[in-house]
Design an enzyme around this catalytic site. Structure first.
Site, PDB file in Angstrom:
ATOM      1  N   GLU A 167       0.674  -1.059  -0.153  1.00 37.60           N
ATOM      2  CA  GLU A 167       0.220   0.299   0.009  1.00 37.60           C
ATOM      3  C   GLU A 167       1.480   1.190  -0.217  1.00 37.60           C
ATOM      4  O   GLU A 167       0.560   2.618  -0.631  1.00 37.60           O
ATOM      5  CB  GLU A 167      -0.935  -0.060   1.259  1.00 37.60           C
ATOM      6  CG  GLU A 167      -1.666   1.154   1.771  1.00 37.60           C
ATOM      7  CD  GLU A 167      -1.939   1.547   2.513  1.00 37.60           C
ATOM      8  OE1 GLU A 167      -0.984   3.353   3.367  1.00 37.60           O
ATOM      9  OE2 GLU A 167      -1.528   0.626   3.503  1.00 37.60           O
ATOM     10  N   HIS A 168       1.524   1.997   0.915  1.00 38.40           N
ATOM     11  CA  HIS A 168       2.605   2.134   0.443  1.00 38.40           C
ATOM     12  C   HIS A 168       3.779   2.559  -0.295  1.00 38.40           C
ATOM     13  O   HIS A 168       3.111   3.267  -1.278  1.00 38.40           O
ATOM     14  CB  HIS A 168       4.217   2.038   1.855  1.00 38.40           C
ATOM     15  CG  HIS A 168       3.575   2.001   3.317  1.00 38.40           C
ATOM     16  ND1 HIS A 168       4.390   3.843   3.547  1.00 38.40           N
ATOM     17  CD2 HIS A 168       2.510   2.555   3.751  1.00 38.40           C
ATOM     18  CE1 HIS A 168       3.015   3.995   4.859  1.00 38.40           C
ATOM     19  NE2 HIS A 168       2.027   3.034   5.255  1.00 38.40           N
ATOM     20  N   GLU A 245       5.445   4.088  10.746  1.00 40.69           N
ATOM     21  CA  GLU A 245       4.377   3.813  11.281  1.00 40.69           C
ATOM     22  C   GLU A 245       4.224   2.681  11.959  1.00 40.69           C
ATOM     23  O   GLU A 245       3.221   3.495  13.381  1.00 40.69           O
ATOM     24  CB  GLU A 245       3.803   3.232  10.292  1.00 40.69           C
ATOM     25  CG  GLU A 245       2.241   3.604  10.618  1.00 40.69           C
ATOM     26  CD  GLU A 245       1.424   2.947   9.500  1.00 40.69           C
ATOM     27  OE1 GLU A 245       0.257   3.012   9.156  1.00 40.69           O
ATOM     28  OE2 GLU A 245       1.897   3.376   8.244  1.00 40.69           O
ATOM     29  N   GLY A 404     -26.177  -2.597  23.337  1.00 36.16           N
ATOM     30  CA  GLY A 404     -25.751  -1.807  23.631  1.00 36.16           C
ATOM     31  C   GLY A 404     -26.213  -0.433  24.195  1.00 36.16           C
ATOM     32  O   GLY A 404     -26.535   0.775  23.607  1.00 36.16           O
ATOM     33  N   GLU A 406     -28.300   1.943  26.311  1.00 38.92           N
ATOM     34  CA  GLU A 406     -28.002   2.636  27.652  1.00 38.92           C
ATOM     35  C   GLU A 406     -29.795   3.377  28.140  1.00 38.92           C
ATOM     36  O   GLU A 406     -29.013   4.117  29.126  1.00 38.92           O
ATOM     37  CB  GLU A 406     -27.416   4.190  27.093  1.00 38.92           C
ATOM     38  CG  GLU A 406     -26.188   3.507  26.187  1.00 38.92           C
ATOM     39  CD  GLU A 406     -25.286   4.013  25.733  1.00 38.92           C
ATOM     40  OE1 GLU A 406     -25.236   5.598  25.979  1.00 38.92           O
ATOM     41  OE2 GLU A 406     -24.744   4.477  24.814  1.00 38.92           O
ATOM     42  N   GLY A 427     -21.669  -4.517  19.290  1.00 39.61           N
ATOM     43  CA  GLY A 427     -21.557  -4.693  17.757  1.00 39.61           C
ATOM     44  C   GLY A 427     -20.941  -5.811  17.701  1.00 39.61           C
ATOM     45  O   GLY A 427     -19.886  -6.278  18.042  1.00 39.61           O
ATOM     46  N   SER A 975     -25.470  20.237   8.229  1.00 38.77           N
ATOM     47  CA  SER A 975     -25.027  19.919   9.001  1.00 38.77           C
ATOM     48  C   SER A 975     -23.241  20.903   9.250  1.00 38.77           C
ATOM     49  O   SER A 975     -22.557  21.488   9.743  1.00 38.77           O
ATOM     50  CB  SER A 975     -24.631  18.291  10.038  1.00 38.77           C
ATOM     51  OG  SER A 975     -25.775  18.585  10.860  1.00 38.77           O
TER      52      SER A 975
END
Length: 1158
Positions: A167-168, A245, A404, A406, A427, A975
């Protein structure tokens, strides 16, 4: 799914952990159970449409009833409906196997949100590459993304990190465009950027660019997948970038625990691989073994990168036919290479890995892991099969909805009342094709750690409660209804993010017309699939990770301390099997009556009308509807997106919030405690895309409310009433104080560049308190102090509000009136409503503030190099600076990171604060800070000067137009537009036409203007420039192996019958290895020994730990000094006292009332 951990501007790539074991922070819980990419679903921060006052009052009472009288399902009977099997399901799945990606049998009509008016076309090239092209004639950005269905699971065993390395290096030139930075130069000159990430079974590459430059970018982009050079000159440099990295992650608990979880999976399973790679795995070891890592990478690429594993998405302004033609011309030559392969499997066309990484030997126990930071957490992991093809019922989303939750009666509600946790998330982590992991995570308080078994048992008992009845069809239909509404009123995101999402969606084995909709919609209740998923939540097939600096007392006394260490990151850990009593209680223990399943969600919107009106051109600024000594109201009706949404943003100005460290602490606690107290009240609303949040920020308390308009206004009023009448709970006070203490203590262990940026801001901020100052005050704050301070703050305020969206001017005024009536503050005096200032470093000065990095195990240092340029209201100067920054961006990255290999984190930018603006370069590096400073100055004095001097008029014009196009980009959703308006309010300049002003200024700026700025403010040769650099220096001393300490290990190896290849030892010692390298080598030898039992191996590893080393002498560049004109800052407070404050931020034009135009 955890964040991808992509870093700041200029960072080209990132390996993604994609799932994070254990709980590492007290982060915001995962509230939305529908796992839809944020680039498409954009949960808006919005405020509802206009309501008459009588309706507000009437509905407010209704909301109070919703919050106080919710109906819940009954407590579980003893005999559960969904029975667990006699033996846990381990070797077979109750679900059908992961299928291949289906092929389209004819033309495909994608099912898209009704709000999506851009033409889409799906097609497949002759080579099998799947494509979606999108025509957006109004686009101000074009983009493309290629998702390659190959990740680090396919790394060769002898080249860990190969996929990430690919990828690099793929970016560094192709046969048609051989220059290693041609791609980045082209994108930078055309308002573009690129990035990529490597996951377990996929690698995603994407870019965006000015619409007119799309074809040229596609020409370059396609070459990555057809004719990459894998340039030999770049190979070792990019391996060093990968290594950098990795090293930035060594002290990061997220990465440490991720690798620990992987290392504890089935031996030989690809999940156990080290996906990041480092210099040793990608260069040193291959070279020692006589292998060429570049040649090995090229062979791997030729085997794995093939058309039928690739999915391409392209968005451009051209017609569909043109985009399709371009794609066919440019990507048809991508090789097939999959002839004769099976459709699925580890070597299939679709790479799938159906064997779970956790078998019988890996489950049924606790793993206690020691973090770098001070934190505590617990995570239960259940291995699951890949259920991506069960898109109609989405069983794991159904489970996550309950686990999950609350609200009242939830796991979180019960555990918070016990004082054991503060947050929870649940999840399915579907990070690899073939299997997934269902995770339930909580942070732990000190009491929670002591009761870690009880915490886990509460979760298991709630799962038993879920099994006590058939899966609720009512709850399923509720989930479906919310998904339908979200899909119907979907908002657009960034073009590049949309492309990355589309390309990834195509990897799912769903009907091709449902590539998009399957990630949103829940279609059909299937009881058998939901019950089968519940059977997999079996305590016997779970594993529990616990994060703690010190082991719980009972574990320490009965089992001993941490006794094992993960090989790559060095994380200490201990494993303890579940005991029979724990499992018995988990399977069939006493029912907890406080645990209840949630009842109907009464916040699901019903009225979703939008009143449209004629508009020739959307307004580019809000109008002022009210301006009094006590408040100010800004307003804009949505005239662009036509959604049943709106946004409400409020600043509660108070002069006492940050005046002392004590007040800063009280402000933080007051807001955090209130936000914690309303978790149960707002959770159902949050699921229905209604939001309310409140926080402390500098001189004000910020409030944001948003969502569909039907029931939002009254939710806002109800929450404000609770805020006004807030009483602190004693138990929650203790836990929030402890969580805040941990956060501030852990600041010292953050990434070096993040700490350096804090200190850089600290120097120029008039009022700023360190973590140490706040921690001292935290010890003396009481519950009554917080309550008294909160009352004092709310007693006198200036309220500034923006209402933006689907509401009328009258509705906005009513909302402002409601806010003022509920809070009822007395007004501040005009002199108390202060605008911020910055402290200015003097002209003709160069200062360095050098500090030691607190974390002595951190190998990286950091430098923030800042040049003060001027006043941000100088429109021409600020745009000349922006243009210089645009021109310098790619050369700075290319020189400092690519050529000089200073470190993975390198970025530069023009920055602005109240009364000040400048140019900054940030570098995190293993190299000494003095060397980094000198390299930065060589860049400024030589490299950038040459870049500007050699720039042709045509190249300059490309940069100028690129920046103009960036300024002219339209907001993609409500937004984003609200954020633009609110930013102009918060910075106190109220320059709502800032983008338009910038464009007009940029049209006049010449190359000579940029050179004048460079010569006056940037180059070290300037006699006027003002420079401040913060050096955060690593205290880490490399430990080299001491061969004299190896005697006991050699003796024990001989006794155990272990023979080691002498040439391997000689090669290792010839490199003058570090102590850790030798330990890893020895552990590898022990693990590979087939004639030893586990107890013997454990004893030998303890001998390995006794190997010794000595501090490394000297580091490259350590002898370098800085230019003599630099002055080192000794006493920072004395230095700050001598700085002159900038001009305060003031409105750039008169603030005056306006009549809203509809």
């Amino acid at each position: 799914m955890s964040p991808l951990l992509k870093l700041g501007r200029g960072i080209k790539s990132s390996l993604s952990p994609r799932s994070v074991p254990f709980t590492t922070t007290t982060s915001t819980p995962i509230r939305r159970f529908l796992n839809v990419n944020a680039s498409i679903i954009r949960p808006s921060s919005t405020l509802g449409s206009s309501l008459a006052r009588r309706e507000v009052s009437k509905k407010s009472n209704a909301v109070e009833q919703i919050l106080s009288q919710r109906r819940y399902a009954s407590v579980a009977p003893v005999d559960p409906q969904t029975h667990l099997p006699t033996n846990p399901i381990m070797s077979h799945s109750p679900f059908p196997p992961c299928p291949p990606i289906p092929k389209a049998t004819g033309p495909v009509e994608l099912i898209l949100p009704p709000t999506e008016d851009r033409p889409h076309k799906y097609f497949t090239l002759d080579n099998g590459l799947e494509v979606v092209v999108v025509s957006d004639e109004k686009a101000d950005k074009a983009a493309a993304s290629m998702d390659v269905g190959v990740g680090h699971f396919s790394d060769p065993a002898d080249l860990p990190g190969c996929a990430h390395f690919c990828e690099h290096l793929l970016f560094m030139g192709t046969k048609s465009y051989p220059s290693e930075n041609a791609y980045q130069q082209y994108l930078t000159a055309h308002n573009g950027h690129s990035n990529a990430w490597t996951a377990m079974t996929s690698t995603n590459y994407f870019f965006d660019v000015s619409p007119d430059a799309l074809e040229g970018a596609l020409n370059m982009f396609s070459g990555f997948f057809i004719e990459p050079l894998f340039n030999e000159d770049c190979t070792e440099r990019e391996i060093k970038a990968v290594d950098s990295e990795h090293k930035k992650n060594i002290q990061n608990d997220v990465w440490r625990f991720f690798q620990l979880e992987k290392s504890l999976s089935r031996p030989g399973h690809p999940y156990s691989k080290f996906g990041t790679g480092n210099y040793e795995t990608l260069w040193s070891k291959p070279k020692e073994a006589g292998r060429d890592p570049r040649k090995q990478l090229m062979e791997w690429w030729e085997k794995e990168y093939c058309a039928r594993r690739m999915k391409l998405a392209v968005v451009g302004k051209e017609p569909i036919e043109v985009l399709e033609k371009w794609v066919k011309e440019k990507f048809q030559k991508v090789p097939i290479r999959t002839e004769g392969k099976s459709e699925t499997g580890p070597e299939g066309v679709r790479l799938t890995f159906e064997e779970s990484p956790f078998g019988e030997e890996q489950v049924g126990g606790f793993t206690f892991a020691k973090p770098v930071r001070d934190m505590r957490g617990l995570e239960i992991i259940f291995p699951f099969p890949d259920l991506d093809h069960l898109y109609k019922s989405r069983p794991t989303h159904f489970l996550a909805h309950f686990l999950g939750h609350e609200g009242r009666g939830s796991i979180l509600s019960y555990l918070k009342k016990q004082g054991w946790v503060n947050s929870l998330s649940a999840g399915n982590h579907h990070d690899a094709a073939g299997f997934s992991l269902f995770k339930i995570s909580v942070d732990l308080t000190p009491e929670g750690l002591a009761h870690h078994k009880d915490v886990a048992l509460v979760i298991f008992k709630y799962i038993s409660l879920l099994r006590s009845k058939p899966p609720s069809e009512e709850a399923f239909n509720e989930i479906k209804a919310i998904a339908d509404i979200s899909f119907k009123f979907a908002e657009r995101g960034k073009t590049s993010s949309y492309c990355a999402s589309l390309s990834g969606f195509m990897q799912s084995p769903v009907p091709r017309e449902k590539i998009v909709s399957a990630k949103w919609l829940v279609e059909e209740y299937k009881q058998d699939e939901l019950e089968a998923a519940l059977q997999l939540l079996d305590p016997r097939r779970s594993t529990i990770g616990i994060t703690c600096k010190e082991l719980p007392k009972d574990v320490l006394e009965s089992k001993g301390d941490f006794d094992q260490k993960e090989a790559i990151y060095g994380t200490e850990y201990k494993r303890v099997k579940y005991d029979e009593e724990f499992l018995k209680e988990a399977m069939s223990g006493k029912v907890l009556s406080e645990l209840q399943l949630p009842g109907p969600n009464l916040f699901i919107p019903e009225k979703l009308d939008v009143e449209k009106f004629d508009v020739k051109e959307p307004a580019n600024r809000p109008v002022l509807l009210k301006d009094t000594p006590s408040s100010r109201l800004w307003y804009k009706r949505d005239d662009r997106f036509w959604q049943p949404r709106a946004n409400l943003d409020i600043l509660l100005h108070s002069p006492i919030l940050q005046t002392t460290p004590r007040n800063a602490v009280l402000s933080r606690l007051f807001c955090d405690l209130f936000s914690d107290s309303i978790t149960e009240d707002v959770y159902d609303a949050d699921l229905a895309e209604l939001s309310f949040s409140l926080w402390n920020e500098h001189r004000w308390i910020g409030i944001s409310a948003g969502g569909f308009s039907d029931k939002l206004a009254v939710l806002t009023e109800t929450m404000l009433k609770k805020f006004k009448e807030f009483k602190v709970d004693e138990g929650r006070f203790r836990e929030i104080v402890e969580a805040t203490r941990m956060e501030w203590k852990n600041f010292a262990l953050a990434d070096p560049y993040g700490i350096a940026l804090f200190w850089d801001a600290y120097v120029t901020r008039e009022t700023a308190w360190t973590q140490e100052e706040r921690l001292k005050e935290l010890e003396f704050v009481t519950l009554s102090d917080v309550e008294a301070f909160g009352k004092e703050v709310l007693s006198r305020l200036f309220i500034e509000t923006l209402v933006h969206g689907n509401t009328s001017p009258e509705g906005a005024k009513e909302m402002q009136e409601m806010v003022e009536q509920v809070l009822s503050p007395r007004p501040l005096s005009a002199s108390e409503i202060k605008s911020p200032r910055s402290l200015l470093t003097p002209p003709s000065s160069e200062h360095i503030w050098s500090l030691d990095l607190p974390n002595k195990a951190e190998v990286n240092s950091a430098v923030v190099y800042h040049l003060h340029v001027g006043e941000p209201t100088d429109v021409k100067l600020r745009n000349t600076l922006s243009l210089f920054s645009q021109i310098a961006s790619e050369p700075a990255f290319d020189y400092l990171r690519t050529k000089q290999q200073l470190g993975y984190i390198v970025f530069s930018h023009a920055s602005s604060s109240a009364g000040s603006m400048g140019y900054s370069i940030i570098v995190q590096s293993e190299k000494p800070t003095e060397l980094v400073e000198n390299k930065i100055e060589y860049l400024l004095d030589t490299f950038l000067k040459e870049t500007i001097d050699k720039m042709t008029d045509e190249e300059f014009e490309k940069h100028r137009m690129s920046l103009i196009q960036k300024k002219e980009e339209k907001p993609k959703n409500l937004s984003e537009e609200s954020k633009r308006f609110w930013g102009r309010v918060k910075d106190r300049y109220y320059e709502f036409n800032k983008r338009e002003n910038d464009v007009e200024a940029l049209k006049t700026i010449t190359k000579s203007d940029v050179l004048s700025l460079y010569e006056q403010y940037i180059t070290t040769k300037s006699s006027q420039r003002s420079k401040l650099s913060v050096h955060l220096k690593s205290q880490y001393k490399g430990i080299k192996f001491d061969p004299s300490s190896a005697g006991p290990l050699v003796e024990n190896f001989m006794k155990a019958g272990i023979t080691v290849d002498q040439s391997s030892i000689a090669t290792l010692l010839a490199t003058n290895p570090s102590l850790d390298t030798v330990k890893q080598f020895a552990v590898g030898v022990i693990d590979s020994a087939t004639n030893l039992d586990e107890e013997t191996k454990k004893g030998l590893k303890s001998v390995v730990e006794n190997l010794k080393g000595s501090e490394e002498k000297g580091v490259e560049g350590q002898e370098e000094g800085v230019r003599e004109s630099n002055v080192y800052i000794g006493d920072i407070l004395e230095f700050k006292a001598g700085l002159i404050p900038s001009k305060a931020a003031t409105p750039v034009e008169p603030i005056k009332l306006s009549a809203a135009k509809l």
